[in-house]
Design a protein around this motif. Structure first.
Motif, PDB file in Angstrom:
ATOM      1  N   VAL A 145     -88.527  -1.614  79.882  1.00 59.78           N
ATOM      2  CA  VAL A 145     -87.608  -1.104  78.853  1.00 59.78           C
ATOM      3  C   VAL A 145     -87.189   0.344  79.129  1.00 59.78           C
ATOM      4  O   VAL A 145     -86.182   0.811  78.614  1.00 59.78           O
ATOM      5  CB  VAL A 145     -88.236  -1.269  77.445  1.00 59.78           C
ATOM      6  CG1 VAL A 145     -89.133  -0.125  77.083  1.00 59.78           C
ATOM      7  CG2 VAL A 145     -87.175  -1.456  76.393  1.00 59.78           C
ATOM      8  N   LEU A 148     -89.332   3.101  78.869  1.00 62.82           N
ATOM      9  CA  LEU A 148     -90.068   4.093  78.083  1.00 62.82           C
ATOM     10  C   LEU A 148     -91.158   4.765  78.922  1.00 62.82           C
ATOM     11  O   LEU A 148     -91.843   5.666  78.452  1.00 62.82           O
ATOM     12  CB  LEU A 148     -90.697   3.430  76.848  1.00 62.82           C
ATOM     13  CG  LEU A 148     -89.688   2.851  75.860  1.00 62.82           C
ATOM     14  CD1 LEU A 148     -90.399   2.053  74.767  1.00 62.82           C
ATOM     15  CD2 LEU A 148     -88.846   3.961  75.232  1.00 62.82           C
ATOM     16  N   PRO A 157     -83.549   4.297  78.492  1.00 60.22           N
ATOM     17  CA  PRO A 157     -83.681   3.059  77.705  1.00 60.22           C
ATOM     18  C   PRO A 157     -82.358   2.605  77.084  1.00 60.22           C
ATOM     19  O   PRO A 157     -82.038   1.419  77.107  1.00 60.22           O
ATOM     20  CB  PRO A 157     -84.683   3.441  76.620  1.00 60.22           C
ATOM     21  CG  PRO A 157     -85.503   4.520  77.209  1.00 60.22           C
ATOM     22  CD  PRO A 157     -84.586   5.274  78.136  1.00 60.22           C
ATOM     23  N   ARG A 158     -81.609   3.551  76.567  1.00 59.74           N
ATOM     24  CA  ARG A 158     -80.394   3.167  75.853  1.00 59.74           C
ATOM     25  C   ARG A 158     -79.352   2.541  76.779  1.00 59.74           C
ATOM     26  O   ARG A 158     -78.463   1.839  76.327  1.00 59.74           O
ATOM     27  CB  ARG A 158     -79.780   4.371  75.108  1.00 59.74           C
ATOM     28  CG  ARG A 158     -79.152   5.418  76.009  1.00 59.74           C
ATOM     29  CD  ARG A 158     -78.507   6.527  75.211  1.00 59.74           C
ATOM     30  NE  ARG A 158     -79.489   7.378  74.561  1.00 59.74           N
ATOM     31  CZ  ARG A 158     -80.127   8.382  75.161  1.00 59.74           C
ATOM     32  NH1 ARG A 158     -79.891   8.670  76.431  1.00 59.74           N
ATOM     33  NH2 ARG A 158     -81.006   9.112  74.509  1.00 59.74           N
ATOM     34  N   LEU A 207     -81.690  -3.543  76.444  1.00 57.96           N
ATOM     35  CA  LEU A 207     -82.793  -4.456  76.165  1.00 57.96           C
ATOM     36  C   LEU A 207     -83.241  -4.233  74.738  1.00 57.96           C
ATOM     37  O   LEU A 207     -82.998  -3.186  74.157  1.00 57.96           O
ATOM     38  CB  LEU A 207     -83.957  -4.174  77.106  1.00 57.96           C
ATOM     39  CG  LEU A 207     -83.646  -4.190  78.596  1.00 57.96           C
ATOM     40  CD1 LEU A 207     -84.840  -3.698  79.390  1.00 57.96           C
ATOM     41  CD2 LEU A 207     -83.226  -5.568  79.041  1.00 57.96           C
ATOM     42  N   SER A 208     -83.921  -5.213  74.186  1.00 57.86           N
ATOM     43  CA  SER A 208     -84.411  -5.101  72.814  1.00 57.86           C
ATOM     44  C   SER A 208     -85.907  -5.292  72.781  1.00 57.86           C
ATOM     45  O   SER A 208     -86.407  -6.303  73.238  1.00 57.86           O
ATOM     46  CB  SER A 208     -83.762  -6.181  71.954  1.00 57.86           C
ATOM     47  OG  SER A 208     -82.876  -5.591  71.067  1.00 57.86           O
ATOM     48  N   MET A 209     -86.609  -4.316  72.215  1.00 56.16           N
ATOM     49  CA  MET A 209     -88.058  -4.433  72.160  1.00 56.16           C
ATOM     50  C   MET A 209     -88.523  -4.620  70.719  1.00 56.16           C
ATOM     51  O   MET A 209     -88.094  -3.905  69.837  1.00 56.16           O
ATOM     52  CB  MET A 209     -88.670  -3.152  72.735  1.00 56.16           C
ATOM     53  CG  MET A 209     -90.165  -3.200  72.774  1.00 56.16           C
ATOM     54  SD  MET A 209     -90.751  -2.695  74.399  1.00 56.16           S
ATOM     55  CE  MET A 209     -92.416  -2.229  74.015  1.00 56.16           C
ATOM     56  N   PHE A 215     -91.814  -4.494  68.413  1.00 55.90           N
ATOM     57  CA  PHE A 215     -93.183  -3.986  68.416  1.00 55.90           C
ATOM     58  C   PHE A 215     -94.058  -4.715  67.411  1.00 55.90           C
ATOM     59  O   PHE A 215     -93.579  -5.368  66.494  1.00 55.90           O
ATOM     60  CB  PHE A 215     -93.192  -2.495  68.078  1.00 55.90           C
ATOM     61  CG  PHE A 215     -92.582  -1.646  69.138  1.00 55.90           C
ATOM     62  CD1 PHE A 215     -93.320  -1.253  70.235  1.00 55.90           C
ATOM     63  CD2 PHE A 215     -91.267  -1.247  69.038  1.00 55.90           C
ATOM     64  CE1 PHE A 215     -92.758  -0.467  71.220  1.00 55.90           C
ATOM     65  CE2 PHE A 215     -90.696  -0.452  70.016  1.00 55.90           C
ATOM     66  CZ  PHE A 215     -91.449  -0.057  71.111  1.00 55.90           C
ATOM     67  N   LEU A 223     -75.963   3.248  65.136  1.00 51.52           N
ATOM     68  CA  LEU A 223     -76.208   4.237  66.193  1.00 51.52           C
ATOM     69  C   LEU A 223     -75.128   4.171  67.263  1.00 51.52           C
ATOM     70  O   LEU A 223     -74.702   5.190  67.802  1.00 51.52           O
ATOM     71  CB  LEU A 223     -77.566   3.992  66.869  1.00 51.52           C
ATOM     72  CG  LEU A 223     -78.834   4.507  66.214  1.00 51.52           C
ATOM     73  CD1 LEU A 223     -80.012   4.251  67.133  1.00 51.52           C
ATOM     74  CD2 LEU A 223     -78.719   5.996  65.893  1.00 51.52           C
ATOM     75  N   ARG A 250     -78.089  -6.637  68.545  1.00 49.73           N
ATOM     76  CA  ARG A 250     -77.459  -5.845  69.605  1.00 49.73           C
ATOM     77  C   ARG A 250     -76.940  -6.677  70.755  1.00 49.73           C
ATOM     78  O   ARG A 250     -76.386  -6.143  71.695  1.00 49.73           O
ATOM     79  CB  ARG A 250     -78.477  -4.825  70.145  1.00 49.73           C
ATOM     80  CG  ARG A 250     -78.822  -3.760  69.123  1.00 49.73           C
ATOM     81  CD  ARG A 250     -79.989  -2.925  69.570  1.00 49.73           C
ATOM     82  NE  ARG A 250     -79.784  -2.387  70.897  1.00 49.73           N
ATOM     83  CZ  ARG A 250     -80.756  -2.116  71.744  1.00 49.73           C
ATOM     84  NH1 ARG A 250     -82.001  -2.341  71.411  1.00 49.73           N
ATOM     85  NH2 ARG A 250     -80.491  -1.617  72.910  1.00 49.73           N
TER      86      ARG A 250
HETATM   87  P1  ADP Z   1     -83.802  10.132  71.930  1.00 53.35           P
HETATM   88  O1  ADP Z   1     -82.353   9.991  72.271  1.00 53.35           O
HETATM   89  O2  ADP Z   1     -84.047  10.981  70.709  1.00 53.35           O
HETATM   90  O3  ADP Z   1     -84.672  10.487  73.097  1.00 53.35           O
HETATM   91  P2  ADP Z   1     -85.187   7.585  72.020  1.00 53.35           P
HETATM   92  O4  ADP Z   1     -85.684   7.962  73.357  1.00 53.35           O
HETATM   93  O5  ADP Z   1     -86.148   7.232  70.951  1.00 53.35           O
HETATM   94  O6  ADP Z   1     -84.209   8.689  71.410  1.00 53.35           O
HETATM   95  O7  ADP Z   1     -84.207   6.362  72.173  1.00 53.35           O
HETATM   96  C1  ADP Z   1     -82.993   6.474  72.812  1.00 53.35           C
HETATM   97  C2  ADP Z   1     -82.367   5.103  72.883  1.00 53.35           C
HETATM   98  O8  ADP Z   1     -83.191   4.297  73.680  1.00 53.35           O
HETATM   99  C3  ADP Z   1     -82.273   4.412  71.550  1.00 53.35           C
HETATM  100  O9  ADP Z   1     -80.992   4.586  70.962  1.00 53.35           O
HETATM  101  C4  ADP Z   1     -82.500   2.978  71.861  1.00 53.35           C
HETATM  102  O10 ADP Z   1     -81.284   2.303  72.080  1.00 53.35           O
HETATM  103  C5  ADP Z   1     -83.255   3.001  73.151  1.00 53.35           C
HETATM  104  N1  ADP Z   1     -84.656   2.653  72.895  1.00 53.35           N
HETATM  105  C6  ADP Z   1     -85.679   3.457  72.548  1.00 53.35           C
HETATM  106  N2  ADP Z   1     -86.793   2.791  72.383  1.00 53.35           N
HETATM  107  C7  ADP Z   1     -86.480   1.500  72.658  1.00 53.35           C
HETATM  108  C8  ADP Z   1     -87.223   0.302  72.671  1.00 53.35           C
HETATM  109  N3  ADP Z   1     -88.507   0.267  72.370  1.00 53.35           N
HETATM  110  N4  ADP Z   1     -86.587  -0.826  72.985  1.00 53.35           N
HETATM  111  C9  ADP Z   1     -85.294  -0.811  73.314  1.00 53.35           C
HETATM  112  N5  ADP Z   1     -84.542   0.289  73.322  1.00 53.35           N
HETATM  113  C10 ADP Z   1     -85.130   1.426  72.985  1.00 53.35           C
END
Ligand code: ADP
Ligand code: ADP
Length: 226
Positions: free
Chosen positions: A51, A53, A73-74, A78-80, A82, A103, A151
């Protein structure tokens, strides 16, 4: 929909033993892949690298034919889902499901259409104006799944999504997830340590041990000993 190809994936935290050590695994378009193995074998780390992260120490992560190692990630679409389905308590079911679309600045009309579509699939239509506090555990879990499917992601990733639920609800949600995945035909990677989930949900099961793949087999091959 997308295939997920992992080539010689390594994850090293600090200077200890690698949490993931040379994993090569192909997950086909539309396939439901289960990751099992004892606590600490690297399941979550692998999922988090898919994903985006978690950084990949070495190897290639290829999603839908594209190398994604350096994608945020964005940008992986993908969709996670939890274990602790983090719903926003002050928002209605509708707004909780709509959140990823908000968003992404999706136009209002399309938000309505896609939330209605997700609510139909998950049988949440009558609950769209309620707040999470007024829902049952199963309904809350379905809202979390609604947020994942709204999504139109390329793949679903689940990290032990049912482990906080009681046995009855777990059974219901298993059926729900299976039905949803087959209906949408979406590539799915699902981490669990529950053998029933592995057997009933997976097209294939990947068994990890100390960061490496021990075997990949169908549930039948793995659990129905001759
Ligand atoms: P930031 O931009 O504040 O760093 P994040 O890192 O939490 O924000 O997330 C940025 C983007 O990454 C989110 O808009 C989301 O689309 C994607 N994202 C974050 N966590 C996940 C996850 N667990 N599964 C899928 N997409 C995620
Ligand atoms: P599993 O999901 O199979 O329980 P994890 O992927 O969580 O396994 O962990 C694999 C190994 O990596 C474990 O030894 C764990 O202690 C270690 N680990 C996980 N996350 C971190 C981290 N953020 N920093 C250091 N070590 C970690």
């Amino acid at each position: 929909m997308a295939s997920i190809e992992m080539r010689n994936i390594v994850k090293q935290y600090g200077d200890g033993f690698p949490a993931v050590n040379d994993v090569t695994l192909d997950i086909a378009d539309g396939e439901f892949m289960i990751l099992v193995g004892p606590s600490g074998c690297g399941k979550s780390t692998l999922l988090r690298m898919i994903v985006g992260l978690e950084d990949i120490t070495s190897g290639d992560m290829v999603i839908a034919g594209k190398r994604v190692n350096d994608l945020a990630p964005r940008d992986r679409n993908l969709s996670m889902v939890f274990q602790n389905y983090a719903l926003y308590p002050h928002m209605t079911v509708f707004e909780n499901i709509a959140f990823p679309l908000r968003l992404a600045k999706t136009p209002d009309e399309e938000v309505k259409r896609r939330v209605a579509e997700a609510a139909d699939v998950l049988e949440l239509r009558e609950h769209l104006e309620r707040k999470p506090a007024n829902l049952s555990g199963g309904q809350r879990q379905r809202v979390a799944m609604g947020r994942a499917i709204v999504r139109h992601a390329e793949a679903f990733l689940f990290d032990e999504p049912l482990s906080n639920l009681d046995a009855k609800l777990r059974g219901q949600m298993r059926t729900e997830i299976s039905r949803l995945q087959r209906r949408l035909g979406i590539t799915t990677v699902y981490v669990t340590h529950d053998q029933t989930e592995a057997m009933t949900l997976g097209d294939r099961v990947c068994v990890l041990r100390k960061g490496t793949i021990q075997q990949v087999a169908s549930p039948r091959e793995l659990y129905e000993q001759p």
